[in-house]
Each structure stands twice: as C-alpha cells, then as structure tokens.
Design a protein around this motif. Structure first.
Motif, short mmCIF file in Angstrom:
data_model
loop_
_atom_site.label_atom_id
_atom_site.label_comp_id
_atom_site.label_asym_id
_atom_site.label_seq_id
_atom_site.Cartn_x
_atom_site.Cartn_y
_atom_site.Cartn_z
N PHE A 56 0.84 -1.20 0.00
CA PHE A 56 0.00 0.00 0.00
C PHE A 56 0.87 1.25 0.00
CE2 PHE A 56 -4.29 -1.60 1.92
CZ PHE A 56 -4.44 -2.43 0.83
N LYS A 57 1.83 1.27 0.91
CA LYS A 57 2.72 2.43 1.03
C LYS A 57 3.55 2.62 -0.23
CE LYS A 57 6.49 4.26 3.86
NZ LYS A 57 7.44 3.98 4.93
N ARG A 58 4.08 1.50 -0.77
CA ARG A 58 4.93 1.59 -1.97
C ARG A 58 4.12 2.08 -3.18
NH1 ARG A 58 8.09 -3.61 -2.42
NH2 ARG A 58 9.09 -2.68 -0.62
N ALA A 59 2.90 1.59 -3.32
CA ALA A 59 2.05 2.02 -4.44
C ALA A 59 1.69 3.49 -4.31
CB ALA A 59 0.79 1.16 -4.49
N LEU A 81 0.74 1.22 -12.46
CA LEU A 81 0.88 0.34 -11.29
C LEU A 81 0.76 -1.13 -11.69
CD1 LEU A 81 -1.11 2.35 -8.59
CD2 LEU A 81 1.36 2.05 -8.73
N LYS A 82 -0.15 -1.43 -12.62
CA LYS A 82 -0.27 -2.81 -13.11
C LYS A 82 1.04 -3.26 -13.74
CE LYS A 82 -5.20 -3.44 -14.06
NZ LYS A 82 -6.22 -3.51 -15.14
N ASP A 83 1.62 -2.38 -14.55
CA ASP A 83 2.89 -2.69 -15.20
C ASP A 83 4.00 -2.91 -14.17
OD1 ASP A 83 1.65 -2.46 -17.64
OD2 ASP A 83 2.44 -0.48 -18.10
N GLY A 84 3.88 -2.24 -13.02
CA GLY A 84 4.87 -2.37 -11.95
C GLY A 84 4.67 -3.60 -11.08
N GLY A 85 3.63 -4.39 -11.38
CA GLY A 85 3.40 -5.63 -10.65
C GLY A 85 2.65 -5.47 -9.34
N TYR A 86 1.93 -4.36 -9.17
CA TYR A 86 1.15 -4.17 -7.94
C TYR A 86 -0.18 -4.91 -8.04
CZ TYR A 86 4.43 -0.52 -6.60
OH TYR A 86 5.57 0.17 -6.25
N PRO A 87 -0.62 -5.55 -6.96
CA PRO A 87 -1.92 -6.24 -6.98
C PRO A 87 -3.07 -5.24 -6.95
CG PRO A 87 -0.97 -6.37 -4.79
CD PRO A 87 0.07 -5.72 -5.67
N GLU A 89 -5.55 -4.71 -4.97
CA GLU A 89 -5.85 -4.02 -3.71
C GLU A 89 -4.95 -2.80 -3.51
OE1 GLU A 89 -6.33 -8.50 -2.67
OE2 GLU A 89 -5.14 -7.25 -4.02
N ALA A 90 -3.65 -2.96 -3.84
CA ALA A 90 -2.70 -1.86 -3.68
C ALA A 90 -2.99 -0.74 -4.68
CB ALA A 90 -1.27 -2.37 -3.84
#
Length: 202
Positions: A56-59, A81-87, A89-90
């Motif tokens: 959460f914090k990183r996103a 964010l999707k490209d960065g591999g975040y799920p 929820e994040a």
C-alpha cells in the motif's frame, strides 16, 4: 494460496507467483521477512500484512512520484501500477488516496489538456487521445462544448505555413490538401469552409 514460483526481476527484487493467477513484486529481504518459499502456502493473514505494511505504502509513493513528474489520469496511473506488478488491492488503495486528496481529477485534467492543445490539434484527435487516457466520451463532449476547438484557425495556420493559396489550387492539388487535413482529424465542415470547396466537387 500457494507460492508457485519465485522469479528474480533484477538484483534486488523478485516476482512471487501465486496460485490465484497473480504475482507480487517484492524485495528479497521482504521475501525472507515474510517467510515466502516456493511450494509453500502464503496465508491470508500474511498476504494482508504484506499489502498493508509494504505494498500500500509503496504504491502510494509510486503514484505520488508519477504525478510529480507530470499530470496523469486515473487510468494512466492504474496502468502504470499494473505494469509495476502491484496487486489490485494496492492499486485501488493508491488511486483512492490521490483521488481523495484531489491530486487527480480526470475532468480537470481534460480541461487543461484541451486548453493546452486546442490551438494545435483537431477536435477528433483530442477526443481520441483523451479517450485513450481513460476519460469517458460524455465527459470529453462536455469539456469540448465548454472549450471549443478552433479548427478553422488551425487549418488557416497550416495553409499559411505550407504557403498554399486555396484560390490557385487545381482539383488534384486541392484533393491532396484536403486529404492531408483529413488525416490530421480536421472535420469536413471546417476544411470545406476554409478552402471554399465542396468534397462532392472533387
């Protein structure tokens, strides 16, 4: 959920593939901290802890960094964010945070975009680009109604730059100029008014 595979992304980070058909990108120290191992179960409690304590914090920091560099629409941030591999929820948390604090507003973005580009891009081109950035058609129509694009002024500037005299064009030359302006997205009506000819005559 089962940890299916851990694949290095670079020297410091790895992608953790789970059986739920998605992955997390974590630093190696985080993988060790949470006891993540291939073939073993990742409990729901641990997954939630990873989300809240790390992702959460990183996103959130990622979207703030992206917005510091330049304005973005909601869809552009989600894509980054999707490209960065975040799920999911994040992503929802980070985008919700910047919306809540009014760091992003798609309508305001659209108005600024039209104001900046209305003297150098056709209405059709602006519509296409704003739709690609995630604004819906109705919002774009309302913005353009409020801030109309002066296509005739742009067409006049184009023919001045190209040193074109509409009165001296023969049918073939006029057809080429109209085709060129059409490819730039200018409307039939605007081109017709400036060049003073009807497409039906060509």
């Amino acid at each position: 959920m089962i940890v299916m595979e851990i694949v290095p992304v670079d020297k410091r980070r790895s992608k953790v593939f789970l059986d739920e058909d998605f992955a997390l990108v974590l630093y190696r120290g985080e993988i060790n901290r949470f006891g993540i191992k291939e073939g073993e179960e990742l409990s729901e409690d641990t997954y939630q802890e990873i989300l809240k304590d790390v992702l959460f914090k990183r996103a959130r920091e990622r979207v703030l960094y992206l917005l510091k560099a330049s304005d973005k629409t909601e869809q552009e941030l989600v894509r980054k964010l999707k490209d960065g591999g975040y799920p999911k929820e994040a992503i929802e948390y980070a985008v919700g945070f910047v919306k809540e604090h009014r760091f992003i507003n798609d309508e305001d973005y659209g108005k600024r975009y039209v104001e900046f580009n209305s003297r150098r891009k056709s209405e059709k081109q602006i519509q296409f680009e704003l739709q690609r950035k995630g604004l819906d058609k109705e919002m774009i129509r309302d913005i353009l109604k409020e801030q109309p694009v002066d296509e005739e002024a742009q067409i006049q500037a184009y023919i001045r730059k190209k040193r074109i005299d509409p009165q001296e064009l023969d049918r073939k030359e006029r057809s080429k100029v109209m085709a060129s302006l059409g490819r730039k997205g200018f409307s039939y009506e605007a081109v017709n008014r400036v060049l003073g000819a009807n497409f039906d005559d060509i």
